[in-house]
Design a protein around this motif. Structure first.
Motif, short mmCIF file in Angstrom:
data_model
loop_
_atom_site.label_atom_id
_atom_site.label_comp_id
_atom_site.label_asym_id
_atom_site.label_seq_id
_atom_site.Cartn_x
_atom_site.Cartn_y
_atom_site.Cartn_z
N ALA A 1 0.84 -1.19 0.00
CA ALA A 1 0.00 0.00 0.00
C ALA A 1 0.88 1.24 0.00
CB ALA A 1 -0.91 0.01 1.22
N ILE A 2 0.31 2.30 -0.53
CA ILE A 2 0.97 3.59 -0.39
C ILE A 2 0.59 4.13 0.99
CG2 ILE A 2 1.08 4.05 -2.87
CD1 ILE A 2 -1.42 5.82 -2.54
N PRO A 3 1.43 4.97 1.59
CA PRO A 3 1.18 5.40 2.96
C PRO A 3 -0.24 5.91 3.26
CG PRO A 3 3.39 6.02 2.33
CD PRO A 3 2.72 5.45 1.09
N PRO A 4 -0.85 6.73 2.39
CA PRO A 4 -2.21 7.20 2.73
C PRO A 4 -3.26 6.08 2.82
CG PRO A 4 -1.26 8.55 0.98
CD PRO A 4 -0.34 7.38 1.18
N ALA A 5 -2.96 4.91 2.25
CA ALA A 5 -3.93 3.80 2.28
C ALA A 5 -3.87 3.03 3.60
CB ALA A 5 -3.69 2.85 1.12
N ILE A 6 -2.77 3.18 4.35
CA ILE A 6 -2.65 2.45 5.60
C ILE A 6 -3.80 2.85 6.52
CG2 ILE A 6 -1.20 2.03 7.64
CD1 ILE A 6 -0.10 0.80 5.06
N GLY A 7 -4.44 1.84 7.08
CA GLY A 7 -5.59 2.08 7.95
C GLY A 7 -6.91 2.04 7.22
N THR A 8 -6.86 1.78 5.90
CA THR A 8 -8.09 1.65 5.12
C THR A 8 -8.15 0.25 4.52
OG1 THR A 8 -7.20 2.27 2.94
CG2 THR A 8 -7.81 4.09 4.43
N ALA A 9 -9.30 -0.11 4.01
CA ALA A 9 -9.47 -1.42 3.39
C ALA A 9 -8.62 -1.56 2.13
CB ALA A 9 -10.94 -1.65 3.05
N GLU A 10 -8.16 -0.44 1.56
CA GLU A 10 -7.33 -0.50 0.36
C GLU A 10 -5.92 -1.00 0.63
OE1 GLU A 10 -7.39 3.18 -1.80
OE2 GLU A 10 -9.56 3.34 -1.63
N ALA A 11 -5.46 -0.90 1.87
CA ALA A 11 -4.13 -1.40 2.20
C ALA A 11 -4.19 -2.92 2.27
CB ALA A 11 -3.67 -0.84 3.54
N VAL A 12 -3.32 -3.57 1.51
CA VAL A 12 -3.28 -5.03 1.47
C VAL A 12 -2.16 -5.49 2.40
CG1 VAL A 12 -2.87 -7.04 -0.01
CG2 VAL A 12 -4.18 -5.08 -0.88
N ILE A 13 -2.52 -6.25 3.40
CA ILE A 13 -1.56 -6.78 4.36
C ILE A 13 -1.45 -8.28 4.12
CG2 ILE A 13 -0.93 -6.97 6.81
CD1 ILE A 13 -1.35 -4.04 5.85
N LEU A 14 -0.32 -8.71 3.60
CA LEU A 14 -0.10 -10.12 3.29
C LEU A 14 0.71 -10.76 4.41
CD1 LEU A 14 0.92 -9.79 -0.46
CD2 LEU A 14 -1.36 -10.26 0.48
N LEU A 15 0.24 -11.89 4.89
CA LEU A 15 0.93 -12.60 5.96
C LEU A 15 1.12 -14.05 5.60
CD1 LEU A 15 -1.17 -11.13 8.87
CD2 LEU A 15 1.18 -10.56 8.35
N SER A 16 2.27 -14.58 6.00
CA SER A 16 2.51 -16.01 5.88
C SER A 16 3.40 -16.42 7.04
CB SER A 16 3.14 -16.36 4.54
OG SER A 16 4.38 -15.70 4.35
N GLY A 17 3.36 -17.69 7.36
CA GLY A 17 4.10 -18.22 8.49
C GLY A 17 3.17 -19.05 9.36
N PRO A 18 3.57 -19.35 10.56
CA PRO A 18 2.72 -20.19 11.43
C PRO A 18 1.33 -19.58 11.62
CG PRO A 18 4.92 -19.93 12.37
CD PRO A 18 4.83 -18.99 11.20
N HIS A 19 0.31 -20.39 11.41
CA HIS A 19 -1.07 -19.91 11.52
C HIS A 19 -1.37 -19.39 12.92
CE1 HIS A 19 -5.46 -19.81 11.61
NE2 HIS A 19 -5.33 -19.50 10.31
N ALA A 20 -0.78 -19.98 13.94
CA ALA A 20 -1.02 -19.53 15.31
C ALA A 20 -0.59 -18.08 15.48
CB ALA A 20 -0.29 -20.44 16.29
N ASP A 21 0.53 -17.69 14.87
CA ASP A 21 0.99 -16.31 14.95
C ASP A 21 0.01 -15.38 14.24
OD1 ASP A 21 3.23 -17.22 16.28
OD2 ASP A 21 4.58 -16.99 14.56
N PHE A 22 -0.47 -15.80 13.08
CA PHE A 22 -1.47 -15.02 12.34
C PHE A 22 -2.72 -14.83 13.19
CE2 PHE A 22 -5.37 -15.42 9.75
CZ PHE A 22 -5.37 -14.16 9.18
N ALA A 23 -3.24 -15.92 13.74
CA ALA A 23 -4.47 -15.87 14.53
C ALA A 23 -4.31 -14.95 15.73
CB ALA A 23 -4.87 -17.27 14.97
N GLU A 24 -3.14 -14.97 16.35
CA GLU A 24 -2.90 -14.15 17.53
C GLU A 24 -2.90 -12.66 17.21
OE1 GLU A 24 0.65 -13.42 20.84
OE2 GLU A 24 0.67 -15.24 19.62
N HIS A 25 -2.45 -12.27 16.01
CA HIS A 25 -2.28 -10.86 15.67
C HIS A 25 -3.23 -10.35 14.59
CE1 HIS A 25 1.26 -10.74 18.19
NE2 HIS A 25 1.67 -11.87 17.61
#
Length: 172
Positions: free
Chosen positions: A2-26
């Motif tokens: 995302a570009i900085p102004p999109a952070i905090g909006t639905a337009e910001a895409v946050i991609l996560l990978s790694g242990p599912h437990a870490d994802f679920a926690e955060h």
């Protein structure tokens, strides 16, 4: 992603990978930053998705700039071309699911157009660019990929057969 102004909006895409437990926690906390997508247990997958997204972004923008440069030679401004270009991009995006099926199957029947036909249109784009005094490196690169695939016997197949040009490293 995302570009900085999109952070905090639905337009910001946050991609996560790694242990599912870490994802679920955060997940809830990260959801404040944007639209969170969990991609799987492989910790490197989010980075690869990011790189793949950048490949799409730069390619689409460079194609638009190539077309804009061509049209500028005829006095057409970028704002006039943008709506037409958007429709083209949307139409091409509509092909992706069918092309994805062909790539995943490893079979590329020419349902719409054969690569040999596409290569003739690519040559036309190179010629038009050169005739207009517009940099033709991008269309020449695309045609080079197609020409190699045709030389390898894939001229009668559909455009997604070019995946082989991308999975075969030609670097170093």
């Amino acid at each position: 992603m995302a570009i900085p102004p999109a952070i905090g909006t639905a337009e910001a895409v946050i991609l996560l990978s790694g242990p599912h437990a870490d994802f679920a926690e955060h997940e809830q906390a990260l959801g404040v930053l944007g639209t969170v997508t969990y991609l799987g247990a492989d910790p490197g997958l989010a980075s690869l998705y990011d790189a793949a997204g950048l490949a799409m972004m730069w390619s689409v923008l460079n194609a638009w700039l190539q077309g804009t440069a061509l049209l500028r030679t005829a006095g057409v401004d970028a704002a006039t071309f943008a709506p037409f270009a958007r429709e083209i991009a949307t139409g091409v995006a509509g092909w992706l699911p069918g092309y994805a099926e062909q790539v995943d199957r490893g079979a590329f029947p020419a349902e719409v157009s054969a690569l040999e036909t596409d290569a003739r249109a690519m040559a036309h784009l190179v010629e038009e660019s050169e005739a207009a005094g517009v940099n033709a490196e991008l269309p020449r690169l695309i045609k080079t990929l197609a020409d190699r695939a045709i030389a390898a016997g894939h001229g009668g197949e559909q455009y997604p057969v070019l995946i082989e040009e991308f999975v075969t490293s030609r670097d170093g």
